[in-house]
Write an enzyme that holds these catalytic residues in place. Structure first.
Site, mmCIF file in Angstrom:
data_model
loop_
_atom_site.group_PDB
_atom_site.id
_atom_site.type_symbol
_atom_site.label_atom_id
_atom_site.label_comp_id
_atom_site.label_asym_id
_atom_site.label_seq_id
_atom_site.Cartn_x
_atom_site.Cartn_y
_atom_site.Cartn_z
ATOM 1 N N HIS A 162 -29.591 83.306 -5.045
ATOM 2 C CA HIS A 162 -28.661 82.543 -5.887
ATOM 3 C C HIS A 162 -28.419 83.210 -7.235
ATOM 4 O O HIS A 162 -27.471 82.876 -7.935
ATOM 5 C CB HIS A 162 -29.207 81.120 -6.107
ATOM 6 N N ASP A 370 -25.084 84.958 -15.159
ATOM 7 C CA ASP A 370 -25.342 83.820 -14.267
ATOM 8 C C ASP A 370 -24.918 84.205 -12.856
ATOM 9 O O ASP A 370 -23.839 84.790 -12.686
ATOM 10 C CB ASP A 370 -24.512 82.601 -14.730
HETATM 11 P P1 ADP Z 1 -28.522 76.788 -12.906
HETATM 12 O O1 ADP Z 1 -28.613 76.832 -11.435
HETATM 13 O O2 ADP Z 1 -28.907 78.056 -13.574
HETATM 14 O O3 ADP Z 1 -29.222 75.643 -13.517
HETATM 15 P P2 ADP Z 1 -25.789 75.918 -12.478
HETATM 16 O O4 ADP Z 1 -24.714 75.677 -13.460
HETATM 17 O O5 ADP Z 1 -25.399 76.721 -11.298
HETATM 18 O O6 ADP Z 1 -26.995 76.584 -13.270
HETATM 19 O O7 ADP Z 1 -26.330 74.543 -11.918
HETATM 20 C C1 ADP Z 1 -26.818 73.539 -12.754
HETATM 21 C C2 ADP Z 1 -26.835 72.241 -11.968
HETATM 22 O O8 ADP Z 1 -27.699 71.345 -12.650
HETATM 23 C C3 ADP Z 1 -25.467 71.591 -11.887
HETATM 24 O O9 ADP Z 1 -25.289 71.004 -10.620
HETATM 25 C C4 ADP Z 1 -25.533 70.532 -12.975
HETATM 26 O O10 ADP Z 1 -24.758 69.381 -12.703
HETATM 27 C C5 ADP Z 1 -26.992 70.174 -12.994
HETATM 28 N N1 ADP Z 1 -27.355 69.775 -14.373
HETATM 29 C C6 ADP Z 1 -27.172 70.480 -15.496
HETATM 30 N N2 ADP Z 1 -27.552 69.770 -16.575
HETATM 31 C C7 ADP Z 1 -27.972 68.601 -16.114
HETATM 32 C C8 ADP Z 1 -28.486 67.432 -16.736
HETATM 33 N N3 ADP Z 1 -28.638 67.323 -18.076
HETATM 34 N N4 ADP Z 1 -28.816 66.428 -15.946
HETATM 35 C C9 ADP Z 1 -28.677 66.505 -14.604
HETATM 36 N N5 ADP Z 1 -28.195 67.568 -13.968
HETATM 37 C C10 ADP Z 1 -27.854 68.614 -14.705
HETATM 38 C C1 G6P Z 2 -31.549 78.392 -10.716
HETATM 39 C C2 G6P Z 2 -32.342 79.046 -9.615
HETATM 40 C C3 G6P Z 2 -32.911 77.984 -8.680
HETATM 41 C C4 G6P Z 2 -33.714 76.974 -9.473
HETATM 42 C C5 G6P Z 2 -32.851 76.392 -10.605
HETATM 43 C C6 G6P Z 2 -33.636 75.417 -11.491
HETATM 44 O O1 G6P Z 2 -30.482 77.766 -10.145
HETATM 45 O O2 G6P Z 2 -31.505 79.950 -8.907
HETATM 46 O O3 G6P Z 2 -33.722 78.564 -7.703
HETATM 47 O O4 G6P Z 2 -34.170 75.926 -8.649
HETATM 48 O O5 G6P Z 2 -32.357 77.443 -11.412
HETATM 49 O O6 G6P Z 2 -34.806 75.994 -11.969
HETATM 50 P P1 G6P Z 2 -36.234 75.424 -11.626
HETATM 51 O O7 G6P Z 2 -37.176 76.441 -12.178
HETATM 52 O O8 G6P Z 2 -36.306 74.108 -12.332
HETATM 53 O O9 G6P Z 2 -36.354 75.250 -10.164
#
Ligand code: ADP
Ligand code: G6P
Length: 499
Positions: A162, A370
């Site tokens: 990812h 990202d």
């Molecule tokens: P990453 O995977 O690095 O966190 P992404 O933007 O791909 O970044 O995905 C983040 C996910 O987490 C999204 O589906 C978003 O809706 C969710 N998210 C981000 N901030 C919050 C929050 N404050 N509360 C709940 N969900 C969140």
């Molecule tokens: C990114 C990574 C995921 C991970 C997520 C949240 O999306 O690619 O593998 O689950 O961040 O991070 P966390 O450490 O809370 O699982």
């Protein structure tokens, strides 16, 4: 032990244990792109998800989620430190994100990473039917494909990363680069977000393993592994439905009132992570306020930063820095009842996120690097009336698909400031044109399309994809009062065009 024909193995389960307001343990949907994406499709798929439920000690017993079975994998406290906080999130995560933070190479963590990867592989082997398909996810579990192949040669094994897969110069810094590469190449299909990543692994396999490669295969040790890019997406239908719900629409209106009915609301939603470019963004906003190019009275910035990996030093330090900076900006530019930045360090449920997206005139998504960034896609899906501006980093995987966004280099603070202003002042017609194009792109490439594309490439028969939920029915189009006229095509005369 019940077995499945499709097993997903991902470090993080889609549920996270967290304390309810009364102190009791409650389960909520995990934030983070991987859990958001996979939860959406697997909830309705007969499959098993092998993963960690957060916390340490014995694995909790977890109920099924719809038709999805959950198989928790326990971690001890030292494993949490060495495998998750250490090797996965202090070595691989920063290195794979362009080393925007210094990766730490600690020799002790490697042993733990291997041991935990073995545990995940064994758990997956246990719940897999004969000849099942196993879909391993992300950088935490890079050794699992090869370990599984040794344990269960009958399985069809897919791996999907990812996060970005770095260029050879960076990956080659890893002391255990050979083992990590071999681990991934234990799969039948290795999928990435972007084609460049597939190119990077092919170069590395040639250089480090002496592999023979083509555009989309790597042959090493007598086996051929396929590679490809499959940009991950979101449950578009879910976000669209949320955005139309009357309570969400009402909440969005209330939020605007609570923010003081400003002329413009800008919003960022991130995990609190150094890859997300939060500090660069705060600098840009603070300078715009300092230079009088925006006024806190008529433009408000809302930064949601959900806590993440809080025991890892670099994350703790980042949080302190961000909160210090927010305090400074509010101290200098805010007024009583009118903060210059609204900062929320808390999780929200999906409906609250949808309301926030609807409130935002400008969504600011400016990661330094990202793999994809699903927040950008969620914003687009939530803009039912095709209004709103998306400011998007060139270094997010999503930029390759959402080309109509206001693309920006987040390292260039002056460029970022100008782009924010451009997005804030863009005409409704320009915004509508951009948003309509992005919404179309997203509708055609939702999470289901992603899973179908990957699984079809994995098994070539379409059998695996058949287990996925059916695509949502197309929304009925509003009836047209006047029959549409046939377009008259004006064909160019054939033959050479005179210069
Ligand atoms: P990453 O995977 O690095 O966190 P992404 O933007 O791909 O970044 O995905 C983040 C996910 O987490 C999204 O589906 C978003 O809706 C969710 N998210 C981000 N901030 C919050 C929050 N404050 N509360 C709940 N969900 C969140
Ligand atoms: C990114 C990574 C995921 C991970 C997520 C949240 O999306 O690619 O593998 O689950 O961040 O991070 P966390 O450490 O809370 O699982």
């Amino acid at each position: 032990m019940r077995q499945s024909s499709l097993v997903v193995v991902a470090n993080r389960l889609p549920l996270d244990d967290s304390a309810a307001p009364d102190g009791a343990c409650e389960w909520r949907r995990s934030p983070g792109g991987l859990a958001s994406a996979l939860h959406a499709i697997l909830e309705q798929t007969p499959a098993t998800w092998v993963g960690w439920a957060g916390g340490t000690g014995p694995a909790p017993s977890l109920p099924d989620i719809g038709s999805l079975r959950i198989r928790p994998v326990p971690l001890t406290e030292p494993e949490l430190r060495g495998y998750y906080e250490g090797f996965a999130n202090s070595t691989l995560w920063p290195l794979y994100h362009d080393a925007v933070e210094q990766p730490v190479f600690d020799r002790g963590w490697w042993e733990t990473y291997q041991a935990v990867n073995r545990r995940f592989a064994e758990a997956a082997a246990e719940v897999a039917e004969p000849h099942a398909a196993i879909w391993v996810q992300d950088y935490h579990l890079q050794l699992v494909p090869q370990l599984l192949r040794e344990l269960r040669p009958d399985l069809l094994i897919g791996f999907f990363l990812h996060v970005p897969f770095p260029p050879p110069e960076l990956f080659s810094q890893l002391p255990r680069r050979i083992e990590l590469l071999r681990g991934m190449l234990g799969a039948d299909l290795v999928g990435f977000q972007r084609p460049q990543a597939a190119h990077n692994i092919a170069q590395l396999a040639t250089k480090l393993l002496g592999a023979r490669v083509t555009n989309d295969t790597i042959t090493v040790g007598g086996r051929t592994v396929r590679t490809g890019s499959f940009p991950v997406s979101i449950d578009v239908a879910e976000m669209q439905q949320l955005a139309r719900r009357p309570d969400v629409v009402k909440q969005a209106a209330q939020l605007r009132t609570q923010l003081g009915r400003p002329r413009r609301v800008l919003l960022s939603v991130d995990r609190l992570d150094y890859t997300k470019g939060i500090e660069h963004r705060l600098t840009a906003w603070s300078e715009l306020l300092r230079d009088g190019r925006v006024k806190a009275r008529d433009s408000v910035f809302v930064q949601v930063a959900v806590p993440s990996r809080e025991r890892v030093d670099s994350y703790r330090i980042l949080r302190d820095r961000i909160e210090g900076e927010v305090g400074r900006i509010n101290g200098e530019y805010g007024r009583v009842g009118e903060p210059a930045i609204h900062y929320l360090n808390q999780p929200f449920d999906r409906a609250e996120l949808a309301a926030l997206y609807q409130t935002a005139d400008v969504m600011v998504v400016t990661p330094l690097r990202d793999g994809m960034n699903l927040v950008a896609k969620e914003y687009v899906a939530a803009r039912a009336d095709s209004s709103g501006a998306l400011v998007l980093s060139e270094f997010a995987g999503a930029a390759a698909e959402l080309e109509e966004a206001f693309l920006v280099n987040p390292h260039d603070v002056d460029g970022l400031k100008d782009t924010l202003l451009r997005a804030m002042e863009a005409s409704p017609a320009d915004l509508k044109r951009r948003m309509t194009a992005m919404r179309k792109q997203l509708r055609d490439h939702d999470i289901l399309a992603w899973a179908r594309a990957y699984l079809t490439e994995l098994d070539h028969t379409g059998r695996l994809a058949e287990g996925l939920p059916p695509p949502p029915p197309p929304r009925p189009r509003p009836a047209r009062a006047v029959p549409r006229q046939r377009k008259v095509s004006r064909r160019r005369p054939s033959g050479p065009v005179p210069s």
